[in-house]
Scaffold this motif. Structure first.
Motif, PDB file in Angstrom:
ATOM      1  N   LEU A  68       1.445   6.587  -6.857  1.00 60.95           N
ATOM      2  CA  LEU A  68       0.317   7.459  -7.219  1.00 60.95           C
ATOM      3  C   LEU A  68       0.655   8.925  -6.976  1.00 60.95           C
ATOM      4  CD1 LEU A  68      -2.790   5.479  -5.935  1.00 60.95           C
ATOM      5  CD2 LEU A  68      -2.189   5.975  -8.308  1.00 60.95           C
ATOM      6  N   ASP A  69       1.294   9.201  -5.848  1.00 55.02           N
ATOM      7  CA  ASP A  69       1.694  10.578  -5.565  1.00 55.02           C
ATOM      8  C   ASP A  69       2.653  11.085  -6.643  1.00 55.02           C
ATOM      9  OD1 ASP A  69       0.132  10.701  -3.293  1.00 55.02           O
ATOM     10  OD2 ASP A  69       1.795  10.340  -1.887  1.00 55.02           O
ATOM     11  N   GLY A  70       3.586  10.227  -7.043  1.00 52.35           N
ATOM     12  CA  GLY A  70       4.524  10.603  -8.101  1.00 52.35           C
ATOM     13  C   GLY A  70       3.811  10.838  -9.423  1.00 52.35           C
ATOM     14  N   ALA A  71       2.886   9.966  -9.762  1.00 55.57           N
ATOM     15  CA  ALA A  71       2.143  10.108 -11.023  1.00 55.57           C
ATOM     16  C   ALA A  71       1.306  11.380 -11.010  1.00 55.57           C
ATOM     17  CB  ALA A  71       1.263   8.882 -11.255  1.00 55.57           C
ATOM     18  N   THR A  80       0.838  -1.205   0.000  1.00 56.91           N
ATOM     19  CA  THR A  80       0.000   0.000   0.000  1.00 56.91           C
ATOM     20  C   THR A  80       0.871   1.252   0.000  1.00 56.91           C
ATOM     21  OG1 THR A  80      -1.755  -1.164   1.180  1.00 56.91           O
ATOM     22  CG2 THR A  80      -1.802   1.237   1.277  1.00 56.91           C
ATOM     23  N   GLU A  81       1.919   1.241   0.802  1.00 55.52           N
ATOM     24  CA  GLU A  81       2.825   2.390   0.845  1.00 55.52           C
ATOM     25  C   GLU A  81       3.501   2.597  -0.509  1.00 55.52           C
ATOM     26  OE1 GLU A  81       5.377   1.526   4.151  1.00 55.52           O
ATOM     27  OE2 GLU A  81       3.836   2.048   5.627  1.00 55.52           O
ATOM     28  N   GLU A  82       3.891   1.500  -1.145  1.00 57.99           N
ATOM     29  CA  GLU A  82       4.521   1.604  -2.464  1.00 57.99           C
ATOM     30  C   GLU A  82       3.547   2.175  -3.491  1.00 57.99           C
ATOM     31  OE1 GLU A  82       6.401  -1.272  -5.924  1.00 57.99           O
ATOM     32  OE2 GLU A  82       6.351  -2.009  -3.863  1.00 57.99           O
TER      33      GLU A  82
END
Length: 87
Positions: free
Chosen positions: A74-77, A67-69
């Motif tokens: 997602l944050d990066g995208a 989940t953390e990965e």
């Protein structure tokens, strides 16, 4: 009645009294044996449940890492999309 007949009668009464007195003990032993079998079953079930909980805890740790990965990706995208849109 002869002394032998009296002695046989007393012996029969004593044996009957002994059997009556021993009956609760026999029932208690049977109950104890059943309780021991139940305890053994419950111990086995507890061991299985402890193993299952350990496996579920390991799964939860793995999912937390995953989940953390995913969250990081997602944050990066989202950041890349915002940058591409000029925000």
């Amino acid at each position: 009645m002869s002394r032998l007949e009296l002695a046989a009668e007393r012996l029969a009464k004593a044996l009957a009294a002994l059997e009556e007195a021993a009956e609760p003990l026999v029932k208690a032993r049977e109950s104890a044996a059943a309780a021991e079998a139940r305890i053994a079953h419950l111990d086995s079930e507890r061991d299985e449940l402890v193993a299952r909980v350990a496996a579920l805890e390991e799964d939860a740790r793995s999912l937390t890492g995953l989940t953390e990965e995913v969250e990081g990706r997602l944050d990066g995208a989202i950041a890349e999309i915002r940058a591409a849109l000029g925000r």
